[in-house]
Design an enzyme around this catalytic site. Structure first.
Site, PDB file in Angstrom:
ATOM      1  N   ASP A   1      -1.711   6.681   6.165  1.00 25.52           N
ATOM      2  CA  ASP A   1      -2.781   5.805   5.676  1.00 25.52           C
ATOM      3  C   ASP A   1      -3.045   4.786   6.782  1.00 25.52           C
ATOM      4  OD1 ASP A   1      -4.400   3.916   4.493  1.00 25.52           O
ATOM      5  OD2 ASP A   1      -3.024   3.424   2.851  1.00 25.52           O
TER       6      ASP A   1
ATOM      7  N   TRP B   1       0.820  -1.208   0.000  1.00 24.23           N
ATOM      8  CA  TRP B   1       0.000   0.000   0.000  1.00 24.23           C
ATOM      9  C   TRP B   1       0.856   1.261   0.000  1.00 24.23           C
ATOM     10  CZ3 TRP B   1      -4.323  -0.578  -2.117  1.00 24.23           C
ATOM     11  CH2 TRP B   1      -5.095  -1.725  -1.908  1.00 24.23           C
TER      12      TRP B   1
ATOM     13  N   LYS C   1     -12.324  -1.890   6.368  1.00 26.99           N
ATOM     14  CA  LYS C   1     -11.594  -2.837   7.217  1.00 26.99           C
ATOM     15  C   LYS C   1     -12.087  -2.738   8.660  1.00 26.99           C
ATOM     16  CE  LYS C   1      -8.816  -2.992   3.525  1.00 26.99           C
ATOM     17  NZ  LYS C   1      -8.047  -2.049   2.729  1.00 26.99           N
TER      18      LYS C   1
END
Ligand SMILES: *Cc1c(COP(=O)(O)O)cnc(C)c1O
Length: 362
Positions: free
Chosen positions: A173, A103, A197
């Protein structure tokens, strides 16, 4: 609810059963309005109240100071990969990135499209098995911000602390571990997280932004991609993802009822320990992917020493009512995502299944 699976999906992921049942109850008639929340105007008093309350819950649970805004945006964390540099990488400055896995690399790729970047720490030589030490970060002259990924969902690694970046804003993030532990928000300039999530369903992305960073986007940045647009309009510039925000609202109330993020953190540690302990006591049958000091309680990544057994592990686990244990296609192996909403009982059942599988195939 015996027909519910042990859900270890990486995202979209498990939601608390109580939340789903509450949504079910309110599905066709929200708060006596004679319609679902999805069917009413986002300009209505009822929705405005929900929007405000959800912001307030975010503030309360994460102890967010007054000089930050909480935004509910669309486009996922992937849009934030671009929005962050579009708004903050201005004046020919350099954006500093911490490269920790899949990511972080995607975030960096987007920033490169927009301006100059520098990698200031990396764990690539360690195959992203550990988070790099950020205590003595050397930043480029005039850095616009430092970007990090608090939890690498695919590699299963997590930062246990956050660096002090002085006057350079720290951007994180937190898609896969927001609301899983208490945070000192004042260390950050901007935090973003896709909801699917730990916060709710997909469709909404939470942004926590310090007020001074919310202005100053260059004029050429389109209206929808500017933080100032959403700050000025309290996330109601255009039609928001109303149902997703509603679900986030219910999840936040569930967290609050559980005792808040400190209690959730403790529960998460106990859940993850059940599975990591089985990996560690397996005598090498299972091998954790992440170095112990960087292990994520959210995403537990591991392999079977005899990799040929992995497809069988997945197949047998599915027969036993587990879902989502196959590792991400980019790295293979196995992964159990034990987000906030995954019950202790599911983690215990998984640890038992793993021990049983080891006895039968070890
Ligand atoms: C899932 C995830 C993303 C991508 O989120 P989208 O909402 O699909 O864009 C980004 N970063 C991290 C850490 C993630 O776990």
């Amino acid at each position: 609810m015996s027909d519910r699976r042990h859900n270890f999906n990486a995202g979209p992921a498990a939601l608390p059963l109580e939340v789903l049942q509450q949504a079910q109850e309110q599905f066709v008639n929200y708060g006596g309005a004679g319609m679902s929340i999805m069917e009413m105007s986002h300009r209505s008093g009822i929705y405005e109240q929900l929007n405000n309350e959800t912001q307030a819950l975010m503030r309360e649970l994460l102890n967010i100071p007054d000089h930050y805004h909480v935004l509910f945006l669309q486009g996922g964390a992937s849009t934030q990969f671009a929005m962050v540099p579009l708004n903050l990488l201005t004046g020919g400055r350099v954006a500093a990135y911490v490269e920790t896995g899949s990511w972080a690399s995607k975030a960096l790729k987007e920033a490169k499209l927009i301006g100059e970047t520098a990698i200031v720490a990396t764990s690539k030589p360690d195959e992203y098995r550990r988070m790099p030490d950020l205590t003595n970060l050397v930043l480029p002259e005039g850095a616009a911000y430092v970007h990090m990924t608090s939890n690498e969902t695919i590699q299963g690694t997590q930062f246990k602390s956050f660096p002090d970046t002085g006057s350079v804003p720290l951007v994180a993030d937190m898609s896969s571990d927001i609301m899983s532990r208490p945070l000192d928000i004042s260390k950050f300039g901007l935090i973003y997280a896709g909801a699917q999530k730990n916060l709710g369903p997909s469709g909404v992305t939470v942004v926590i932004i310090r007020d001074d960073l919310a202005s100053g986007a260059p004029e050429h940045v389109p209206t929808m991609l500017r933080y100032d647009t959403h700050v000025k309009n309290e996330s109601l510039y255009n039609t928001p993802p109303t149902f997703s925000v509603y679900m986030v609202n219910l999840v936040l109330k569930w967290i609050k009822a559980k005792g808040g993020v400190a209690a959730i953190e403790k529960a998460n540690a106990e859940k993850a320990a059940l599975i990591y302990d089985e990996i560690d006591r397996s005598g090498g049958f299972y091998r954790g992917f992440a170095h112990p000091e960087s292990r994520s309680p959210m995403n537990i990544t591991f392999r079977i020493a005899d990799e040929a057994l992995e497809p069988l592990f997945v197949k047998e686990s599915e027969k036993e009512g587990f879902v989502g244990l196959k590792g991400h296609r980019s790295v293979g192996g196995l992964r159990a995502s034990a987000y906030n909403a995954v019950p202790y009982e599911s983690c215990k059942a998984l640890a038992e299944f793993m021990a049983d599988f080891r006895r039968r195939h070890g």
